[in-house]
Write a protein that holds these residues in place. Sequence first.
Motif, short mmCIF file in Angstrom:
data_model
loop_
_atom_site.label_atom_id
_atom_site.label_comp_id
_atom_site.label_asym_id
_atom_site.label_seq_id
_atom_site.Cartn_x
_atom_site.Cartn_y
_atom_site.Cartn_z
N VAL A 145 0.84 -1.21 0.00
CA VAL A 145 0.00 0.00 0.00
C VAL A 145 0.87 1.25 0.00
O VAL A 145 0.57 2.23 -0.71
N LEU A 146 1.95 1.24 0.79
CA LEU A 146 2.84 2.40 0.80
C LEU A 146 3.47 2.62 -0.58
O LEU A 146 3.56 3.76 -1.06
N VAL A 147 3.90 1.51 -1.20
CA VAL A 147 4.47 1.62 -2.55
C VAL A 147 3.44 2.23 -3.50
O VAL A 147 3.73 3.16 -4.26
N ALA A 148 2.21 1.71 -3.45
CA ALA A 148 1.16 2.18 -4.36
C ALA A 148 0.82 3.64 -4.10
O ALA A 148 0.65 4.43 -5.05
N MET A 149 0.69 4.03 -2.85
CA MET A 149 0.32 5.41 -2.53
C MET A 149 1.39 6.40 -2.99
O MET A 149 1.09 7.43 -3.60
N ILE A 150 2.63 6.08 -2.68
CA ILE A 150 3.71 6.99 -3.07
C ILE A 150 3.84 7.06 -4.59
O ILE A 150 4.03 8.14 -5.17
N HIS A 151 3.73 5.91 -5.24
CA HIS A 151 3.82 5.88 -6.70
C HIS A 151 2.68 6.67 -7.33
O HIS A 151 2.89 7.47 -8.26
N ALA A 152 1.46 6.48 -6.84
CA ALA A 152 0.31 7.20 -7.38
C ALA A 152 0.45 8.69 -7.17
O ALA A 152 0.17 9.50 -8.08
N LEU A 153 0.86 9.10 -5.97
CA LEU A 153 1.04 10.53 -5.69
C LEU A 153 2.10 11.14 -6.60
O LEU A 153 1.92 12.25 -7.13
N ALA A 154 3.20 10.41 -6.80
CA ALA A 154 4.27 10.91 -7.66
C ALA A 154 3.77 11.08 -9.10
O ALA A 154 4.10 12.08 -9.78
N LEU A 155 3.00 10.13 -9.59
CA LEU A 155 2.49 10.22 -10.96
C LEU A 155 1.52 11.40 -11.12
O LEU A 155 1.57 12.12 -12.13
N ILE A 156 0.65 11.60 -10.13
CA ILE A 156 -0.30 12.71 -10.22
C ILE A 156 0.43 14.05 -10.21
O ILE A 156 0.15 14.96 -11.02
N VAL A 294 -2.86 3.43 -13.25
CA VAL A 294 -3.81 2.33 -13.07
C VAL A 294 -3.24 1.25 -12.16
O VAL A 294 -3.95 0.68 -11.32
N GLY A 295 -1.94 0.97 -12.30
CA GLY A 295 -1.31 -0.08 -11.50
C GLY A 295 -1.43 0.17 -9.99
O GLY A 295 -2.00 -0.65 -9.26
N PRO A 296 -0.87 1.29 -9.49
CA PRO A 296 -0.98 1.53 -8.04
C PRO A 296 -2.41 1.73 -7.56
O PRO A 296 -2.75 1.29 -6.46
N LEU A 297 -3.27 2.37 -8.39
CA LEU A 297 -4.65 2.53 -7.97
C LEU A 297 -5.38 1.19 -7.91
O LEU A 297 -6.20 0.95 -7.01
N ASP A 298 -5.07 0.31 -8.85
CA ASP A 298 -5.66 -1.01 -8.83
C ASP A 298 -5.20 -1.79 -7.59
O ASP A 298 -5.99 -2.50 -6.95
#
Length: 577
Positions: A145-156, A294-298
């Motif tokens: 979850v931490l990986v996904a959240m940080i990755h998603a935030l960075a992409l946005i 899509v990856g981290p949000l999924d």
Amino acid sequence: MPVAGPAEVRTAALRDLAADRRAVVGVVLVNALAAAAGLIGPWLLGRIIDTIQAGSGDVLSAVDRLAFGALLFTVVQTVLSWWALKIGYRFGERTAARVRERFLARTLALPPRVADHLPTGDLIARGSTDASLVAITLRSAVPEVLVAMIHALALIVAVLFLDLRLGLCGLVCLIGVGAAIRWYLRRARPVYLAVAASGADLADVVASTAKGARTVETLGLERRRSQVTETAIAQARFARLAALWLRTVLFPWSEVALALPVVGVLLIGGALYAHELVSLGVVVTATVYLRQLVGPLDTLMLWIEQLQGAGASYARVEGLADIPKEEPQLSPGTVGDRIRVDNAHYSYTGARDVLHGIDLLVQPGERLAIVGTSGAGKSTLARLLAGLDRPHTGSVTIGGTPVADLPPDQLREHVVLITQDHHVFHDTVRDNLLIAKPNATDDELYAALDAVGAVWVNDLPRRLDTELDHDTNLDDASAQQLSLARVVLADPHTLILDEATSLLDPRTARRTEQSLASVLQGRTVIAIAHRLQTAHDADRIAVMEAGELVELGTHDELVRAGRVYGQLWQTWHAESP
């Protein structure tokens, strides 16, 4: 059993995170670096497209350099992501161990009178299924979850910096994802609590049915227990179907919502490129960023569903802390060894008393037998004498101090209750005995086993070091003797035997009771049994009938009186071989 509220669960989760804050900080930092490295590749791809479109200079060399840079940063991102997951999984294992240890410590800290009234199946479910689900979640969900959240935030953030118009378009299209999550979270907590509770109820039904299998078979209750089990299964099925319905709405909705940002950016980006307001490389880069989103949000959507079940389990595990501890309020001073029961009344439900006005004085060093027909209240009185329950009126004291107010460690020094129930740990004979006296020598262990007639220890392959498990399993009689040997090692001044030799054959039981009598000479022994031979050897006999103490005296006195005990003795003596 109580269930912790959301605030308590959040507090517990923050406490577990703070206990290993270095690992948490490490996961966040390394993930941030991995996310930053992952942003370079799509940006370089956009540069490649713009370079090819421009067509000036040495295009091939420039493309090669940009492509090599994209490959290099992809490798860096992969290594950093692996490192972050490694840190996260180790954090999860340590935190899961803390959760299990905390649950075990809280369970062991419960006063016996409290723990004895807890639903067995629910407690087992919390310590096994719920604790395991929390452990798995902490081990896997936290890093992912931490990986996904940080990755998603960075992409946005990257899309917003790349082009504010495309970034805002992507964010607007993410409203569908937010709506799906909000709809799901508003309904998930009670549903998953119901799933956990129904599973615990089913475990309780199965455990109680298995434990009372002989009684069920004897009384012909198989159909009734089957109906109870079927009802529990139906409730568990209904609860799981409710959770499944939430998932069948969440996941299709989220799949559609996750595709909208890419579609929106392609449409808006295409229009902007057609009016030469943005380069093709920027549109491609923004599209790739949002496609990667899509990856981290999924991942987050998948874990949101599993986190609801884990959150319900976390609430059940932490709910053990809300069980009233009934802290003893022991006044200072030395506790004596004279047990007195004054006008004690007791009720299990509060609706009807099962003990009525019991008055009893047990002298130090006395051997007292408590007899009576089944349901007369013998075991209930034993629990009051051992401090496992307290009378709702009247008192049960030892040396003037209420027995139920003694702390567990001090209580065991004065009174020990041993019943026909026993437990053998999957460990060596030695460790099973050292529970009662950790510093006991081998000579003391052998002496305790010999005192209760446990000669079988000499036939074991490694004697005291023999592992007691499925390969070397003790029968009921041997297991009961092992429990009695623990009592000998504990060496209390008062011992309460509640039909403790009921599983032994008459000859072995007689020999064991005689051995215990010789070992515990000078100590107070209160024996509760159906075998009247035990009462015959006692100093005094207390006769229970319908929750009342109807007779008290020696064997000869009660036989001469010819009342309840005299009739029991005559009947038993006539039927004895």
